[in-house]
Every structure is written in structure tokens, then in C-alpha cells.
Design a protein around this motif. Sequence first.
Motif, mmCIF file in Angstrom:
data_model
loop_
_atom_site.group_PDB
_atom_site.id
_atom_site.type_symbol
_atom_site.label_atom_id
_atom_site.label_comp_id
_atom_site.label_asym_id
_atom_site.label_seq_id
_atom_site.Cartn_x
_atom_site.Cartn_y
_atom_site.Cartn_z
ATOM 1 N N SER A 112 -9.021 -4.847 -23.236
ATOM 2 C CA SER A 112 -9.599 -3.827 -22.362
ATOM 3 C C SER A 112 -9.753 -4.366 -20.948
ATOM 4 O O SER A 112 -9.461 -3.680 -19.975
ATOM 5 C CB SER A 112 -10.960 -3.383 -22.876
ATOM 6 O OG SER A 112 -10.847 -2.841 -24.153
ATOM 7 N N ASN A 115 -6.552 -4.408 -19.190
ATOM 8 C CA ASN A 115 -6.147 -3.084 -18.723
ATOM 9 C C ASN A 115 -7.143 -2.492 -17.735
ATOM 10 O O ASN A 115 -7.135 -1.294 -17.502
ATOM 11 C CB ASN A 115 -5.980 -2.143 -19.891
ATOM 12 C CG ASN A 115 -4.622 -2.279 -20.496
ATOM 13 O OD1 ASN A 115 -3.664 -1.699 -19.998
ATOM 14 N ND2 ASN A 115 -4.523 -3.096 -21.519
ATOM 15 N N LYS A 116 -7.998 -3.319 -17.210
ATOM 16 C CA LYS A 116 -8.978 -2.913 -16.203
ATOM 17 C C LYS A 116 -9.910 -1.832 -16.717
ATOM 18 O O LYS A 116 -10.367 -0.986 -15.962
ATOM 19 C CB LYS A 116 -8.279 -2.423 -14.943
ATOM 20 C CG LYS A 116 -7.532 -3.552 -14.275
ATOM 21 C CD LYS A 116 -6.782 -3.083 -13.067
ATOM 22 C CE LYS A 116 -5.945 -4.220 -12.522
ATOM 23 N NZ LYS A 116 -4.960 -3.786 -11.552
ATOM 24 N N GLN A 117 -10.162 -1.851 -18.040
ATOM 25 C CA GLN A 117 -11.166 -0.940 -18.569
ATOM 26 C C GLN A 117 -12.419 -1.767 -18.788
ATOM 27 O O GLN A 117 -12.768 -2.118 -19.909
ATOM 28 C CB GLN A 117 -10.692 -0.356 -19.880
ATOM 29 C CG GLN A 117 -9.582 0.630 -19.699
ATOM 30 C CD GLN A 117 -9.322 1.354 -20.982
ATOM 31 O OE1 GLN A 117 -8.840 0.774 -21.939
ATOM 32 N NE2 GLN A 117 -9.660 2.609 -21.025
ATOM 33 N N ASN A 120 -15.459 -0.469 -21.200
ATOM 34 C CA ASN A 120 -15.156 -0.615 -22.628
ATOM 35 C C ASN A 120 -15.213 -2.067 -23.040
ATOM 36 O O ASN A 120 -15.792 -2.416 -24.068
ATOM 37 C CB ASN A 120 -13.751 -0.072 -22.916
ATOM 38 C CG ASN A 120 -13.786 1.396 -23.259
ATOM 39 O OD1 ASN A 120 -14.835 1.903 -23.626
ATOM 40 N ND2 ASN A 120 -12.663 2.066 -23.118
ATOM 41 N N SER A 200 -7.658 -0.953 -30.164
ATOM 42 C CA SER A 200 -7.518 -0.674 -28.741
ATOM 43 C C SER A 200 -6.606 -1.716 -28.101
ATOM 44 O O SER A 200 -5.817 -1.399 -27.206
ATOM 45 C CB SER A 200 -8.890 -0.633 -28.060
ATOM 46 O OG SER A 200 -9.257 -1.896 -27.611
ATOM 47 N N ASN A 204 -3.183 -0.665 -26.235
ATOM 48 C CA ASN A 204 -2.840 -1.099 -24.881
ATOM 49 C C ASN A 204 -1.446 -1.696 -24.827
ATOM 50 O O ASN A 204 -0.646 -1.393 -23.947
ATOM 51 C CB ASN A 204 -3.835 -2.168 -24.411
ATOM 52 C CG ASN A 204 -5.164 -1.565 -24.091
ATOM 53 O OD1 ASN A 204 -5.242 -0.374 -23.841
ATOM 54 N ND2 ASN A 204 -6.210 -2.370 -24.127
ATOM 55 N N ARG A 612 -2.724 3.259 -19.657
ATOM 56 C CA ARG A 612 -3.983 2.784 -20.221
ATOM 57 C C ARG A 612 -4.521 3.863 -21.155
ATOM 58 O O ARG A 612 -4.241 5.052 -20.975
ATOM 59 C CB ARG A 612 -4.989 2.519 -19.111
ATOM 60 C CG ARG A 612 -5.200 3.740 -18.240
ATOM 61 C CD ARG A 612 -6.392 3.637 -17.387
ATOM 62 N NE ARG A 612 -6.555 4.883 -16.659
ATOM 63 C CZ ARG A 612 -7.056 5.995 -17.177
ATOM 64 N NH1 ARG A 612 -7.471 6.006 -18.431
ATOM 65 N NH2 ARG A 612 -7.153 7.091 -16.458
ATOM 66 N N ARG A 615 -10.338 6.213 -20.653
ATOM 67 C CA ARG A 615 -11.496 5.463 -20.160
ATOM 68 C C ARG A 615 -12.737 5.892 -20.921
ATOM 69 O O ARG A 615 -12.758 6.939 -21.546
ATOM 70 C CB ARG A 615 -11.717 5.773 -18.672
ATOM 71 C CG ARG A 615 -10.760 5.091 -17.778
ATOM 72 C CD ARG A 615 -11.134 5.353 -16.336
ATOM 73 N NE ARG A 615 -10.025 4.987 -15.470
ATOM 74 C CZ ARG A 615 -9.660 3.737 -15.238
ATOM 75 N NH1 ARG A 615 -10.307 2.756 -15.801
ATOM 76 N NH2 ARG A 615 -8.651 3.482 -14.446
#
Lengths: 943, 298
Positions: A112, A115-117, A120, A200, A204, A612, A615
Motif C-alpha cells: 500500500s 502504491n502511495k496509499q 491504508n 491488496s 497492486n 491503484r 483509496r
Amino acid sequence: MEQNNEKMDDVEAQVAPSPVSDTDILSSPQKAMNPFAYFFISFGKFFAKIGLWLLDLILSIFLSLWHFIKTVGIGCYKFVLGVGRFFQKKAFEFSHNDWAGRMSYLIWGTSSFRNKQYFNGVLYIVFEVVYTMFFALNGAHSIYMLGSLGVVQSGPDPTCDDTICPYINGDNSIMILIYGLLWVLSLLLFFYIWNRSIESGYTNYRINQFLKYENVIEKTIPLSRKLDQDAVEAYANKQSKREFYAAHKDEIDAFTNTFEDPKAKSYAAYLLKNTCTVSYEHLAKAAKAKARLQKLEQQKAAALTKRDEGYQALLAKKPADNEEAVAAFGEKVERYQVKTTNVEVNWGHKIDKQNNVLAEIEKQYLCYAEQESVKNNNLYGRYNEYYSHLTKLRNKETLYEHYEDLVAVYQDRYGKAKEKNEDNAKELVKLEQEYQEKLKETATKFQGMRERKAALNQELAKVKADSRAEMKAIQAKNDPDKEEQLAKAKDNLVDNVTRIMRSLHDFPDDKAIKAMEKEENQESRSAYRRDKKYLKTNYTDASYAAEEVLNELIVAYNLPYAEAKAAAHEILKKENGKVSFLSQEEVTARLAEVRAAEQDYQEKHPEQYQGRPKRFKETWNTLLNEKFYITMLTIPVLGTLFITVVPLLFSILVAFTNYSSGHTPPTQLFTWIGWGNFQNLFNPAPDSVYAALPNALLHTVGWTLLWAVLATFTNYFLGIVVALLINKKSIKLKKLWRGIFVTTIAIPQFISLLSIGVLLKDSGALGTWWWQTTGSRLGFATDTSTTGVFWTRFIIVCVNVWVGIPYTILSTTGILLNIPDDLYESARVDGANAWTQFWRITMPYILFVTGPYLITQFIGNINNFNVIYFLSGGGPALVGSGLLGLGQTDLLITFLYKTVTSNSNPQYGIASAVGIIVFILCSFISIVMYNKSGAVREEDQFQ
Amino acid sequence: MKSLKAGRIISDVIIYIILVALSLIWLAPTVWLILQSFGAGGIAVRSKFIPDSFTFENYLWLFSNWTGQTNPNANVHAYDGMFSRWFLNTLIVSVLTCLISTFLVLGTAYALSRFRFKGRQALMRMNLIIGMFPGFLSMIIMYWVMRDIFHLQGSYWSLVIIYSAGAGGGYYISKGFFDTISKNIDEAAEIDGASRSDIFWKIILPLAKPILVYTILTSFMGPWGEYVTSSYIIGLQNPDNWTVAIGLYQMMSGQDTAVTYYTQFAAGSVVVALPISILFFILQRYYVSGVTGGAVKG
């Protein structure tokens, strides 16, 4: 609604007296039978029916047992299989993943972050850290303690030598059990979220590698299809799944070796291997459906043959030239035909249904690689940022390319708003007219239906009146063949009535017609409102022209609504309330700008599939819309989990401990004793305190079942009888009567029962009255003699009738009113008396509709705590029940309550064991009964 | 024809006689209780169908001299002035439970009626099976949870939590009702841009008024007259926290108090039964539609 009707039809089909069987009554005219004989015969029939029903019940108990064992077996097998598949899948996902995805098996949320989340990711990692910490500090110990349920006893410190020792707060077995249980349950949550984090990570990865995977899939599709085709032949040759795979192994290997990338290679191998499995499974499914279809067709053929044979056999019996006999015979044949008209149709219906099933199976089928491609697109393709960004740019490009055309549209429409308004006004009038017409049409349609129904009813009445007159005339004439004439007239009447009734049965009942009409009206109204919204009549010139540009963008250039609206705003920049346009140069400049941006973006992202998953905020937003059910169900499900499921597990565990007097926390400990409690229940040591338990338990179970049967059936039948009395047409003041009965619902049970308990006491008003009139004590709940017990039980059942009948009255009144009158009419024509009508029409109808309710009532009565506890408190005492202080009227549930709440001798372990027995008993009974009552199986049809 | 008519009249008369007799039987205990509540002379009243003399004292006793704490002395007169406190407790528990569980029940019913999701069938089946477990075995654990985890021992707040947490399971009747509301209405609203939560609040709920009233009524009546759970969870140590059910039952079960408080018990019972009966008769038609729907839908 439709399904409801279908259901009602079913009911009617079941309930409606079939024309032929009714003639049995007619052919042996009523008056010829001695009323006593008739009474005994119908009584005999009744008992025969009950006997059959019991036989059926026993059979279905065995069937249910077998079904249960089968289900559990299959469930276990599937569970093991599922666990295996789960780990296989995790291993596959691990090998097809990048470093971040693999890391997230251990450190959650890594992918996460990649993926710049961030939100999360933080949630995952925080959960992992906090949980692990608490588990290390507390959870592990809690689970460890489950093994012994506590070692340190509360009390004075045993190690000290002083006379006054410090008091130690020891372990509390109950809390150990509760915390242990909760921690074990929390492990499930832990694994669930762990799985989410892995998923997740994999998602990704797949989003980023979308194109690579898609390429592999596309290359594999031809071979996958070919394998599918081969499978058909192999399946027909009875080759097994494994053999089929082994036979094509070389081909598959040769194909997969064409890939250089090892990941692509293994993915292709995975696809092809699964193709073999899946196509075999599909073939098996289709074969099963086909086999069922064939069986149905055979059954249909058999049914038709039987019908035809019956017809031939009937024809063979044609009597010689006696004219009347021939006429009677003709009628008989006709009736046979009427009876059998539906055979072909019904079977045809079943076969059509099965055909649809088969078609559905075959239509859905794609080869596995194609299935995977669809899944790939659905799961990962839609998150692609690259394409969505590019699409936006391209939309802009379209906009500027066609800028002049759009301006032309704008200018063309500008100034025509007035016309448009007028047009729309006209359209509106037209729409309104159409709507009104539609309403009228619906009204006439349903009015027609009602009129036709009324006409049929009139005809029915007329036919009846006519034939009654005819019969009267025959009666009056005193001819020698009066009897025969009468019989003939009656037959004639039956035929006519059956004919009209058949037409009448095609109509839904009045309530359903009304509901259908309402629904149709509602539909046309919502359509009307929807259309009306788009017919504005207050356009200004500018707003109308802008609207048209927007339409043009949507219709001609396929822009989505939101973007088209934004674009329209961009073209028509308003300044000081005036619309201004871009000049030619500006448009060219912007077009060039957009194209440059597009090219730039493409160059900067050589790897096209950048994306991605949702969000956190996006996921959150779905909770009010397509995932609204999660919002609504979370609290109830958690509540049920903690209020019912956890205690249930707890009770099951307690049943294996010696939690009882002498072992009561917090001052004392209890521990595991295995099956000891069950042994004390069923086979205690003869000199132990539990020696009296098996007999007492047997006694209680016997009375519980007897009570449940008595209470349920008295309430049910007496309630129906009272409801019938109240609902008789000629009875006035229906609401008053109903209101009087309903008072028992309105008053809280503990009050009414307690006060009746007082009333029945020897010193209570009724007890005193009894004493004064008979000279003996009433002895309610205190007299331990056999007659005393009998009267106590009898009174309890009566009081239960007092409490319970109103519920039956309320729930059956509506149903009674809904029974079509014509059913009774036809029965009356057949000469059935009130008794027969009740058994053949009222009861089957109500039973069918309220079957599930009856089951719930039965279970409710097994657990009917209030009536027993407040009324008799379980008394009179059961002599020899030993330490438990059981009473003769104690149910299992009050027995439980007593053992749990007893101050002197609580027996939690035994109570839990009994609780488990009650649970198994109740669920078993209800499963058997639910399986027997058809209404439940059609649960899904209701929706 | 004449004999037919005569027969009908006779049968009607018989039915009327039966109905009147049944009505008397049905009303008798209630009427008796009301008469007892006005009876003067304590315990001796209970052996009479109609008390010798009447008084209003019993009712005055119910709502008199509550000092805000338990009467410390006197075993026999332990409950003097407690009734109003019990009444208030019960009112708080019932109203709160009613509000929370109505929301939960309708939400569950809506979710199960309108959404198709994985595990829906399993959830419904589980609920059915769990419902057969003897409920108060769970009380043992709830007692300890409330005592040692939430530290709510003997408090009626624990009752609110327990009653409303388990409420969602009783969704059957409301779900049956929601199932009969046409889905076209939902779809039309969705085209107009309403979210699923909007549909629930603004469209389905207003349409489901009968079932709303029914749910409110039943979830209020449940805690109002509940004895088993409340007596076990609240315990008998502190009469300040009792509900009316515990109080009235304790009045009658103690050897001494049963003698002292007999007529007061009758008066208390009438006071407890009165509001709920009035409410019930006002809203009766909703109740009937609920019960009927439930019976048909199972």
C-alpha cells in the motif's frame, strides 16, 4: 407480487377440491347415510390420516438424520479442500508478486505504501503492531491459561506462616474462559486482515502488471479453447480428469516453453491446467442437467401413457345400451378428461424450466483463459490510472477539434428557447394526456377483470338458483324415478359449477387485483415523473443553447455526462453574464497544448498499466451506497456474535467443566472434566448426589414434549375455532370480541400470570371458592398426588390457552378472510357439512399458510419459560429428584434456570450440558418440520 | 326455507352465548386484579372475588415518599417508596432499547431484503439456528462480561446493551414486509440519483409505516415486562436498580413482603399494565398487520 400470486395459485391448487374426488361424495348421496355412520367414518378417516402423518414424520426424521450426516460430511470435505486451495492460492500469489507484495506477507501494508496509499498502509501496519503487542502481552497467556482454567486459588496466602496472612486475589476461571475464547476468536480476525493485506498486495501487483498478464492470457486463449473441445470427446470416452491432463501434458509444456519469462510461463501453465479442471467440471454439470432433463421427459411420457391407459381402460368399461347408464358413463369420461387435462401442461412446464437451466449453463460458458481475462479486466483493469488520464486528455482533444461545430450548434439554437419552451409545453400536455390515458387504460383493464369476475359469480349464483328450483320441482313432482332425476340434476349442477369455478380460478383474488392495479399505476407514475423532468418550460435563450451543446457532446461525441458538463462550461465562458467564445488561434493553441500533454504523458509512462486500488475514502463512500448492507448489518451481526454466539460457545465449553457448587468463581476455581457432566446426566454413579438425575431428566423431557404438543395444538385449534366463530358472517361486533381477547396480549405476561397464580392459590379467591363449594383443597402446584399433578398440569394448559389464543386469533383472522368464498360454495354444493368443510378447506388452507408459524410456536412452547415459572414455579415437587428440587411441571428450560440460579446448589456444568441437549432437540425438530413444510423451501420465491 | 332460517338464528344465538362466556373468562382475571388493587385490608383481600371495602391508598403508596435511597431499616417494609424508582428505571431501559433496537431491526430487515451478497443465506440460516439456543444460558456469561469487562454490575445500562445488541435477530416480520414493497420504487429512485441509504431513509421507511409502528411497539413491550434476564443481570442486591418486573416479583416471592404488599402489588401491576395496554389498543391495527404478515411469511 407475481411470485406471491404463484404461491396463492399453489395454495388454491392444493386446496381446491378436484372435480373428480368430489363426485365420490355425490355418487353416494348424503341422505342415504346414517349420520352416526357418517360421523364414525369421518372420524376413522381422520385417525387414518393422523397415522399416515406420523408414519411420514418418522420416515422424514430418518431422512433428515441421513441428510444431516451427509451435509456435515460434505461440509467437512469441502472445508478441508477449501483450506488446501486457499494455501495453494497464497503460494501462487506469493510467487507471482513483486518485492512489496511479498513483503506484505510479513510486514502488512508495504505494498500500500508503495502504491502511495498511505492511509491504508498505516491502518494495516498499526493493526499488525498493536495486535502483536497485545497478543504477546496478554493474548498468548490467556490462551495458555485455557488449558488449566486457573491455578491460583483466592484466599489467604498459603505460603505464609503468620496467623494473619495477606489475602490473594486468585484466578477467576470464568474470566479465563471468556478472555481465552475472545482471544481465540480474535485470531480469526487477525488472519482475516492478514489475508486482506496480502490480497491488496497482490491486487497492486496485478494492476501494475495488467498488460503482461493480459498478453499471456491472449496468447493462451486458442489453446485453452482447443483443450475445451478435446475435453468434450475425452469426457464422452469416460477419460478421467487426470488422464485427460496427462494426455495433453506434452502439448501444454510445448506451448508454455515458448514463453521466456518464467513468471509468464508458470502463469500460462496455471491457466491451461485450470482449463482442464474447469471444463471437466462444466461438462459434468451440463451432463447432470441433461440427465435430469431426460428423466423428466421419461416421467412425462410415463404419465401420459398412464393417462391414456386409464382412458382406454375406462372406455373398455362402456356399458351396454342402457341409455341412462351410457349418459352417466359419458359424464364420467368427461370428468376423467377434465382431471387429466393438466398432466401434459404441468410436465411441459417442468421440462421447460429444466431446459432453461441447461441453456443457462451452456450460455455462460467461456473457456478458462477467457474467464480469467474477464476477471482480470474486472478486478484489475478498471483501476488503471494511465487509461483514465489519457481518456480525459483525449476527451479534451475531441472538444477542441470540434469547437467550431459546437459553437455553431450554440449559435443555431440561441434564440430558439421560446420555441423550445412552447414545444416542451406541448410535449408536456401530450405526456400528461398519455399518462392519464395510461391510468384510464389500467383502470378499465382491472375494472374489466373485476366485471368478468362478478359476471362469473353471478352466473354461478344463477346456475345454482336454477338447479335448486329444478330440484325443488322434481321433489314436488313425486315421480317414480325421482331419486335418479335428483342425482342427475345434482351432477349437472356440479358440472356447471366446476366449469365456472375453473374460469374463476384464473382470476387472482380481489386483494391481489387491487395490489396489481396499484403497482401498475405506480410504475406509470414514476415513468411520467421521470419524463416530465426533462421537459423544461422555463428555458432562457442561453440556457437552452447551452443544454443543446451539452446534448451534442453526449450524443455525438460519446462524452460521459460529468465531463460533458465540464466541457460545455469551458466552451461557454460566462463573463459579466455574457457568453464569450475562444478565437480560432486560442483553440488551435489549446489543441496543441492538449496534444503535447498527451504525448508527454505517454512518453513519461512507458509502462502503460499504472494504477491503484480504491483509496480508503473511496471504499468508505461505497458504504452508503452499493455496500450499504455492511453499514446496516455490522452492529446487529456483532451484537448477535457477542450476545449469542460467544455465550453459546462458552456454554458448550462449560459443559465440559465441573463449574458447580464447590467450584464457583471468583473465590473458587473450576477445571476441565471431559464428559463428566454428560455421564452424571445419563449414567451417574449409583451412590453419588447425581443418582436421581437421569430419571428426573427423563421425566422433565417427557413432560416438556407433552407440554409442547398440548400447548401448541390447543392454542392453535381452539384459536382457529374462536376466530371462525368471530368471523362468521352473521356475527356482529367483531371488533369488540377481538378486542376482548386481545387484552391478554396487551398486559405484560408476568403480571397476568402472577395474578392468576395468586387467584389459584389455596388462599386465593378461586382456591377459597373451591374449598367452600367442594370441601377439598384445590392444591394447585402443591398437591403431589397423581390427581393433584394432573389437575395442576390441566390448569396450566388451560391458562396457556388463555394467554395464547389471542395470538392465533390475530394471525389467522386475515387468512380466514382470504379463503376464497367459492371454495366453500362448491363444497356446499357437494353437500359437505360444516365439519367436512372445516377439515377439507379451512384447515388445509390455514395449515399451508401458517406452517412455519406453527413450528415456531412449537419451539417457543418447548422454551416457554413464563407460563411455568410464574404460574406454578415448577410445582408440585417431584419426589425423589434429589438435590435439584425439581417440580412435576418443570420444563427443561425452567429446570435449567433452577440449576443455574440456585443459591445453595448451582450446577452450571450440568445446566450447560442440558442446554446443549435442548439446543440439539429444538434444532433437530425444526429442521425436520421445516423440511416437511413446503412453504419454507420457497423462501427465495418471495423475494 | 323457514327451518333453514330458524337453524341459522339458533346457531347464531349459540355462538353469541359462547362468545359472551369466553369474554367473561378472558376478562375475569384482569377485572379481578383491578378490584384487588382497590381493596382495603391487605392480604385478606385475595381470598375474595370482590373486596369488602375499597380504598385508593394502594395507588398513593406507589408514588409516595421516595427519598432517593433504599429504606435502610425494616425487612417487612423494605420496598416502601421504591416503586416510582423502579418505574423510572424501566421507562429508561424500555425507551432506550426501543429506539436502538427499532433502528437495528429495520436496518437488518432492509439489508437482507434488498441486497444480495455472499453469505446472506448462511447468515439467515445461522440466525434461525442460534435462535433455538436457550437464551438465558448466555446470561451467565453476560453477567460476568458486564461485571468484569464493562464494570456495569447491577446497572440497568447493561440491560439496555443486552436487549438491543440481540435485537437484530428478530428481523423476520419486517423483512417479510419489505419484501412486499415493489423494487421498481427503488430502481426509479436510483435512476434519479438517490444512494441506497437515501432510499432506505427517504423512500422505504415512509412506506413501511405499519411495520415501523409494530417494531417500535414490540420492542418497547419486550423490555417493559421482562423478568428473567433483568433479574439475573441486575441481581437482587440493590433494589435501587430494579425494574418493575423484578420489584413486583420480589414483592410476591418474599414470605414477609408477600403479606405486607399484596394489595400494593395489585395496584403496581395495574399501573405497569396500564400504559402498555393503552398504547397497545391505540396501535392495535399496526400490531395485527405485523402479526398477520409474520405468520404468513414465517
